[in-house]
Enzyme design. Structure first.
Site, PDB file in Angstrom:
ATOM      1  N   SER A   1      37.230   1.308   7.686  1.00 15.08           N
ATOM      2  CA  SER A   1      37.433   0.784   9.043  1.00 15.08           C
ATOM      3  C   SER A   1      36.104   0.197   9.516  1.00 15.08           C
ATOM      4  O   SER A   1      35.050   0.468   8.924  1.00 15.08           O
ATOM      5  CB  SER A   1      37.851   1.907  10.007  1.00 15.08           C
ATOM      6  OG  SER A   1      36.738   2.735  10.311  1.00 15.08           O
TER       7      SER A   1
ATOM      8  N   TYR B   1      34.598   1.122  12.082  1.00 14.23           N
ATOM      9  CA  TYR B   1      33.779   2.281  12.450  1.00 14.23           C
ATOM     10  C   TYR B   1      33.051   2.824  11.216  1.00 14.23           C
ATOM     11  O   TYR B   1      31.825   3.005  11.225  1.00 14.23           O
ATOM     12  CB  TYR B   1      34.642   3.401  13.076  1.00 14.23           C
ATOM     13  CG  TYR B   1      34.036   4.760  12.817  1.00 14.23           C
ATOM     14  CD1 TYR B   1      32.856   5.145  13.449  1.00 14.23           C
ATOM     15  CD2 TYR B   1      34.587   5.641  11.865  1.00 14.23           C
ATOM     16  CE1 TYR B   1      32.249   6.363  13.163  1.00 14.23           C
ATOM     17  CE2 TYR B   1      33.995   6.855  11.575  1.00 14.23           C
ATOM     18  CZ  TYR B   1      32.824   7.205  12.219  1.00 14.23           C
ATOM     19  OH  TYR B   1      32.213   8.396  11.923  1.00 14.23           O
ATOM     20  N   HIS B   2      33.820   3.104  10.144  1.00 12.97           N
ATOM     21  CA  HIS B   2      33.183   3.673   8.951  1.00 12.97           C
ATOM     22  C   HIS B   2      32.110   2.718   8.414  1.00 12.97           C
ATOM     23  O   HIS B   2      31.071   3.147   7.922  1.00 12.97           O
ATOM     24  CB  HIS B   2      34.239   3.974   7.879  1.00 12.97           C
ATOM     25  CG  HIS B   2      35.115   5.166   8.195  1.00 12.97           C
ATOM     26  ND1 HIS B   2      36.372   5.051   8.746  1.00 12.97           N
ATOM     27  CD2 HIS B   2      34.902   6.506   8.040  1.00 12.97           C
ATOM     28  CE1 HIS B   2      36.898   6.261   8.911  1.00 12.97           C
ATOM     29  NE2 HIS B   2      36.033   7.155   8.499  1.00 12.97           N
TER      30      HIS B   2
ATOM     31  N   LYS C   1      28.682   3.106   9.928  1.00 14.51           N
ATOM     32  CA  LYS C   1      27.880   4.200   9.351  1.00 14.51           C
ATOM     33  C   LYS C   1      27.177   3.733   8.084  1.00 14.51           C
ATOM     34  O   LYS C   1      26.077   4.183   7.770  1.00 14.51           O
ATOM     35  CB  LYS C   1      28.784   5.389   9.022  1.00 14.51           C
ATOM     36  CG  LYS C   1      29.448   6.029  10.231  1.00 14.51           C
ATOM     37  CD  LYS C   1      28.459   6.861  11.013  1.00 14.51           C
ATOM     38  CE  LYS C   1      29.137   7.741  12.020  1.00 14.51           C
ATOM     39  NZ  LYS C   1      28.199   8.471  12.876  1.00 14.51           N
TER      40      LYS C   1
ATOM     41  N   THR D   1      29.281   9.788   7.460  1.00 13.13           N
ATOM     42  CA  THR D   1      30.665  10.200   7.239  1.00 13.13           C
ATOM     43  C   THR D   1      31.040  10.084   5.772  1.00 13.13           C
ATOM     44  O   THR D   1      30.564   9.181   5.072  1.00 13.13           O
ATOM     45  CB  THR D   1      31.620   9.361   8.118  1.00 13.13           C
ATOM     46  OG1 THR D   1      32.964   9.681   7.773  1.00 13.13           O
ATOM     47  CG2 THR D   1      31.424   7.870   7.925  1.00 13.13           C
TER      48      THR D   1
END
Ligand code: NAD
Ligand code: USQ
Length: 389
Positions: free
Chosen positions: A179, A181-182, A185, A144
């Site tokens: 975040s 989530y990020h 990655k 991302t």
């Protein structure tokens, strides 16, 4: 060429599987339906009705005569991963199969841990399986643009040349994600780079921007082939959300100043980028990084474009930003490598936005208005801290 699409029941994985199948690739999809479970957990559902995977596959066969194989299972289950890769014996694996919502990962400790375990362990199992079964398999992994955050310098494609105390080296670009989530990655990228370095695997890390749109040439062939369309505050992404808000006439939810700038791309370009990556595999031992977006816009620009496409019939409202993110920042991210491979971008236009608004209008009776406003904040509240004590 044989390709496995991991996360092949999701928003991007399903249309990618169809796109590749139509172009003559032998395709298998893998999914554990986690995304459908999140819908149940959050009490939301795709705006466009979606069929179950087996029905989708049967319809694809009926419409085109093409076969897609399916494997139902969890990437965090290593025996499933080994068995699937050994049996299908792919040339390339496209990996979409992760928990991909930033707000979901910020709900609480459990959701942050789930996100990172699901994403990091799934990818690690995959790296081991590729190394053990066939190190020649090309891994095409969805990362991302949010891995980089919003630094006050130009964003390069994965790597940056740094001069320090008179010496120079090319190093992974610094990451400042926004975040848990990020962050997952970023952890994946480090693990993939390490596996390429020590085992000689070949991988392409696609740092993708925010995707918009729902229809592709293949999904429109039959209603059963539709992919999901999220508009809720947890899984919906900004442009798709604004189009649904315009369709039902509620003010567009610009978070904070609206000067946050993000790289974006049309769903059709996601599919083209994946094929370009597959057709031009990374070298053995190389983790290539491409920034996969075609244009960047501020949230205010997006809101204005949606308002204009809705003939000024919708208001724009600035609401308190539930996230902790830079409100004013420099943004200049390079994205030439996929263009060099031949990507012909679909640019954002009034007509494209109108199409998405029309699609949303067709399904407006399915919009749950309670799902539109954000309820998940990045900041820890006092009550949470007190409970922990
Ligand atoms: P999605 O949630 O719709 O699809 C992901 C799919 O993976 C789901 O069907 C889910 O059930 C499956 N999955 C998740 N964990 C799994 C596991 N452990 N085992 C097996 N299957 C599992 O997400 P999407 O929007 O299609 O995004 C796909 C990928 O692209 C994600 O990795 C995401 O981070 C990345 N990405 C998405 C966007 C976007 O705007 N949608 C932008 C940039 C990057
Ligand atoms: N935003 C608004 N109003 C909204 C929704 C979002 O102003 O109603 C703002 C957010 O504050 C943020 C920006 O729009 O500044 C993007 O938010 P988003 O929810 O559209 O996207 P994001 O959370 O970044 O995540 C999405 C996908 C994720 C992917 C990422 C690409 O869910 O899987 O990795 O886009 S990127 O943004 O490049 O990191």
């Amino acid at each position: 060429m044989k390709v496995i699409v991991l996360g092949g029941d999701g928003y991007l994985g399903w249309p990618t599987a169809l796109y590749l199948s139509k172009r003559g690739y032998k395709v298998a999809v893998v999914d554990n339906f986690l995304r459908r479970h999140y819908d149940d957990e959050m009490g939301v559902s795709s705006l466009v009705p979606i069929e179950h995977l087996q029905r989708r596959i049967a319809t694809w066969d009926a419409v085109t005569g093409l076969t897609i194989k399916s494997y139902v299972g969890d990437l965090t289950d290593e025996s499933f991963v080994y068995k699937t890769i050994s049996e299908f014996n792919p040339d390339a694996i496209v990996h979409f199969a992760e928990q991909r919502s930033a707000p979901y990962s910020m709900i609480d400790r459990d959701h942050a841990v789930h996100t990172q375990v699901n994403n990091v362990v799934g990818t690690l199992n995959l790296l081991y399986a590729i190394a053990d079964i066939n190190p020649d398999i090309h891994l095409v992994k969805l990362g991302t643009m949010g891995e980089y955050g919003t630094p006050n310098i130009d964003i390069e494609e994965g790597y940056i040349e740094i001069e320090h105390n008179g010496r120079k080296d090319v190093m992974p670009y610094p990451k400042q994600p926004g975040s848990f989530y990020h962050l997952s990655k970023v952890h994946d990228s480090h693990n993939i780079l390490f596996a390429c370095r020590i085992w000689g695997l070949r991988a392409t890390d696609l740092n993708q921007g925010v995707v918009y749109g729902q229809e592709t040439d293949e999904t429109i062939l039959h209603p059963d082939l539709a992919t999901r369309f999220d508009y809720d505050a947890v899984f919906g992404t900004v442009l798709n959300r604004f189009c649904v808000q315009a369709a039902v006439g509620v003010p567009l939810t610009v978070y904070g100043s609206g000067n946050q700038t993000r790289g974006m791309l049309n769903i059709r370009d996601t599919l083209a980028c994946i094929e370009l990556a597959i057709l031009n595999p990374a070298e053995q031992g190389e983790m290539r990084v491409y920034n996969q977006f075609t244009e960047s816009f501020s949230i205010n620009q997006i809101a204005k474009m949606v308002q204009q496409a809705a003939d000024d019939k919708v208001e724009i409202s600035q609401i308190e930003d539930p996230r902790v993110e830079a409100q004013e920042h420099y943004y200049n991210a390079k994205h030439t490598k996929l263009l060099d491979l031949g990507l012909l971008p679909h640019h954002l236009s009034k007509a494209v936005i109108k199409n998405i608004i029309d699609l949303a209008s067709k399904h407006s009776n399915r919009v749950d208005h309670l799902a539109i406003n954000p309820t998940i904040g990045w900041k820890k509240t006092k009550s949470v801290l007190m409970t922990v004590k």
